[in-house]
Scaffold this motif. Sequence first.
Motif, short mmCIF file in Angstrom:
data_model
loop_
_atom_site.label_atom_id
_atom_site.label_comp_id
_atom_site.label_asym_id
_atom_site.label_seq_id
_atom_site.Cartn_x
_atom_site.Cartn_y
_atom_site.Cartn_z
N TRP A 593 0.81 -1.21 0.00
CA TRP A 593 0.00 0.00 0.00
C TRP A 593 0.85 1.27 0.00
CZ3 TRP A 593 -5.02 0.55 -0.94
CH2 TRP A 593 -5.84 -0.57 -0.84
N SER A 594 2.08 1.15 0.49
CA SER A 594 2.95 2.33 0.52
C SER A 594 3.25 2.86 -0.87
CB SER A 594 4.26 1.98 1.25
OG SER A 594 4.93 0.92 0.58
N GLU A 595 3.17 1.99 -1.89
CA GLU A 595 3.44 2.43 -3.26
C GLU A 595 2.30 3.27 -3.84
OE1 GLU A 595 4.81 -0.40 -6.06
OE2 GLU A 595 6.48 -1.08 -4.82
N MET A 596 1.21 3.35 -3.12
CA MET A 596 0.11 4.18 -3.62
C MET A 596 0.50 5.65 -3.67
SD MET A 596 -2.46 2.51 -4.64
CE MET A 596 -3.76 3.72 -4.64
N THR A 597 1.59 6.02 -3.02
CA THR A 597 2.03 7.41 -3.11
C THR A 597 2.43 7.77 -4.53
OG1 THR A 597 3.46 9.05 -2.06
CG2 THR A 597 4.46 6.91 -2.58
N ILE A 598 2.88 6.75 -5.32
CA ILE A 598 3.20 6.98 -6.74
C ILE A 598 1.94 7.40 -7.48
CG2 ILE A 598 4.01 5.90 -8.87
CD1 ILE A 598 5.64 3.96 -7.08
N VAL A 599 0.83 6.71 -7.17
CA VAL A 599 -0.44 7.03 -7.81
C VAL A 599 -0.99 8.35 -7.27
CG1 VAL A 599 -2.80 6.23 -8.16
CG2 VAL A 599 -0.91 4.59 -8.16
N GLY A 600 -0.92 8.53 -5.95
CA GLY A 600 -1.46 9.73 -5.33
C GLY A 600 -0.79 11.01 -5.81
N SER A 601 0.44 10.91 -6.28
CA SER A 601 1.16 12.11 -6.71
C SER A 601 0.81 12.53 -8.14
CB SER A 601 2.67 11.85 -6.62
OG SER A 601 3.06 10.81 -7.51
N LEU A 602 -0.01 11.72 -8.85
CA LEU A 602 -0.39 12.10 -10.21
C LEU A 602 -1.29 13.33 -10.14
CD1 LEU A 602 -1.11 8.54 -11.64
CD2 LEU A 602 0.83 10.02 -12.21
N PRO A 603 -0.90 14.43 -10.75
CA PRO A 603 -1.60 15.71 -10.53
C PRO A 603 -2.98 15.80 -11.17
CG PRO A 603 0.11 15.99 -12.18
CD PRO A 603 0.27 14.60 -11.64
N ASN A 604 -3.27 14.94 -12.17
CA ASN A 604 -4.54 15.05 -12.90
C ASN A 604 -5.46 13.85 -12.70
OD1 ASN A 604 -4.02 17.61 -14.45
ND2 ASN A 604 -2.30 16.39 -15.22
N LEU A 605 -5.09 12.94 -11.82
CA LEU A 605 -5.86 11.72 -11.65
C LEU A 605 -7.23 12.01 -11.05
CD1 LEU A 605 -5.62 8.62 -12.05
CD2 LEU A 605 -5.05 8.49 -9.61
N LEU A 628 -5.14 14.98 -5.16
CA LEU A 628 -5.73 16.31 -5.09
C LEU A 628 -6.91 16.49 -6.04
CD1 LEU A 628 -2.48 18.49 -4.83
CD2 LEU A 628 -4.03 17.75 -3.00
N GLU A 629 -6.95 15.74 -7.14
CA GLU A 629 -8.04 15.88 -8.11
C GLU A 629 -8.96 14.66 -8.15
OE1 GLU A 629 -8.69 18.62 -9.84
OE2 GLU A 629 -7.01 19.62 -8.85
N LEU A 630 -8.72 13.67 -7.31
CA LEU A 630 -9.47 12.42 -7.39
C LEU A 630 -10.95 12.64 -7.05
CD1 LEU A 630 -8.81 9.41 -8.00
CD2 LEU A 630 -8.96 9.03 -5.54
N LYS A 631 -11.82 12.16 -7.95
CA LYS A 631 -13.26 12.28 -7.75
C LYS A 631 -13.94 10.94 -7.53
CE LYS A 631 -13.64 16.47 -10.60
NZ LYS A 631 -14.28 17.08 -11.79
N HIS A 632 -13.37 9.89 -8.06
CA HIS A 632 -14.00 8.57 -7.99
C HIS A 632 -12.97 7.54 -7.52
CE1 HIS A 632 -16.84 5.40 -9.58
NE2 HIS A 632 -15.72 4.72 -9.58
N LEU A 633 -13.30 6.84 -6.44
CA LEU A 633 -12.41 5.81 -5.90
C LEU A 633 -13.19 4.53 -5.70
CD1 LEU A 633 -9.77 4.76 -4.64
CD2 LEU A 633 -10.50 5.77 -2.47
#
Length: 720
Positions: A593-605, A628-633
């Motif tokens: 789960w720690s690797e989710m920071t790679i995904v979380g850092s995507l500025p337009n996701l 920061l832009e995530l709308k759907h999880l």
Amino acid sequence: MVGFDDNLMAIKDKLCGNSSKLQVIPIVGMGGIGKTTLATKAYHDPSINENFNVRAWVTLSQDSSKEKVSSSLVCAMENFVVGRSNESNEVKVFQALKGRKYLLVLDDIWSTKAWDDIMMMFPDDNNKSRIILTTRLSDVAAYPDSCSHLHEMDLLDDDQSWNLLRQNIFNGKEDYPLELEIIGKEIARSCGGLPLAIVVIAGVLSKVDNNRASWEKIARNVKSTIAKEENGKFEEILSLSYNHLPRHLRPCFLYMGGFPEDYDINIPRLVKLWVAEEFIHDIRPSSVSRSLEEVAEEEYLADLVKRNLVMVTERKSDGRIKTCRVHDLMRELCIRISRKENFLVHVTDKGIPVENLRRIFINRNDLNCLANIYRSTTRTVICFMELNKDSYKDLTYFRFMRIICILSARCDMSDCIASLCVEDFNLFNIRYLAFPYPTKIPPTISNLLNLQALIIHESLNECKQSLPTKIWTMKELRHLICYRFGELPNPPDEGASSGYGLENLQTLWEVTNLICTENILEMIPNVKELGICYTIDNREKEYELDNLVRLKQLERFKLTLSYPLDVWKGKNITLAFPKTLKWLSFGGWSRPWSEMTIVGSLPNLQVLKIKENILRGETWETVEGEFLELKHLMIKGSKLERWVTESNHFPKLERLLIHQCLELRNISNDIGEISTLELIEVKSGLKSTAEWAERIQREQRDYRYDVTEVRCLNLSFLVL
């Protein structure tokens, strides 16, 4: 007033609201849905009348001018108009309204310019004056006050439709022949919930005998009866919307009339067809480069929706339109106009004319009807019914075809791969080729130099679609789409440097065991949508996924591993994604789960879907500054037990879906404090997870007006 009570109450509440400022109350909806009827009921309501000193009604038209509107208002308010004869009507209207509490109805306004022309005539004296505005166009409705809530009219449901029909035929009496109820409900349902259509057909039924035989005769031809009644007045009303369309939108709208009745039209497919038909042009150049497909969706389709000519039936996880449909009666209008203008013909078992058919939409189970068509004029064939293999021989006679789209296959085929001999085709002009099942694609497909889209809709027995090496020479290809392509053939050694490559390719979905070498990615530099599935056949190779950062246009990426986790646990896989990514789906992977920071850092996701045991570990702890832009999880099939987060870690989250998470017992309550959160959906999970979601909703009622919607599905399968 059947089906209008709630609407009328809402409008009356706005008319009598507490705001002292002048308010515009927009009523918006498709033609015939009852906007004017609703405005009339509110305008003449006694409780409303006594609240206003001045009332006036003016009906605008598509060619209304400031002079016509002001002249109509002067006539409507003649008891209040004073002033010198040489003063303009605009001044007279302003003076008549100045200092008085007024109610105006501007019925059927068609443009923002019309509002700009007349708005200065309406003074705001902070005395609770109101203007009701009716229009078919959503952008016009929102224009006077972008913060104002639009009152959008909905179609009637089946019960409301029958009640309205019954009321108009029997004047609200209950003592009607009961034998007419079943057939009457069928007739009402055929009107598609459109009040004007129901009233028109009620007028027809009121003139025939009240017996089952007479009504059944009408029921067989409801739509054509409505269109012809009252000297075509109904069709004239609907036609106004078409006549008001800009030229560039007309073919797009008529095209939708070729789809079957009550058919949910797939938007990604539709916009690709529009592009292949050359309907789409970037009429509003922007600073950001856009594909024609994006222009089709963001401009053309959005405009049709705003004009209430198209009904959205489903949206994607990112909020974009997934499917839509055209109201049955608007579709009938499209068919009649298309036939008159020789734009397209919709073929059923009733036969088909044989000359000058440019576009043919077939809703029957074979293509034998094509044998009698004058083939030199036909450019498009779209077939919606299940076909047998023998039907394809008729396609070989067409030499100028641009689009062949076959949407269904016979489910009783003995072979999962049908024989399609591209060698027999002389389809130099073909741009869009779509079949419902995998087929042998020979190297000669490269002769189709203008092909933009090659689409295999589904896969029987999960067979993989193979592609020839020559595919790398097809410069015009924009979309390669299949339930599951096999491995891409290796490109020539010289690669992109020698003219090979698919520079126009936007969609590659979904391909098996793609090794993301620099050479391969150079061949697809502008791909926007990419789906990859890795199978056990490829477990010894390195995937080189870190090279994905080279795809500077990539916006949607789906990554699936379809073999057991223990097979690849030891592989050294580095994940890296381009910053352009907006939509990401993982499936089958086992990463910490720690690797989710790679995904979380995507500025337009904006959309993230985590599926099927993708991440290892009992706890996911998020941090501020990511997503920061995530709308759907969506989290589906995860072994996650504890989720530690705060509301500011997902500042724009709108939809949270937790599916089949049978070990998730601890979730932070802070999620309920996300101000943008609209939906929490718990499906086939722990009962405690469902209770957590419901508790959040209860707590929100203490401090939020718009509480989060909570859905708990398949409760009978929830684990206690």
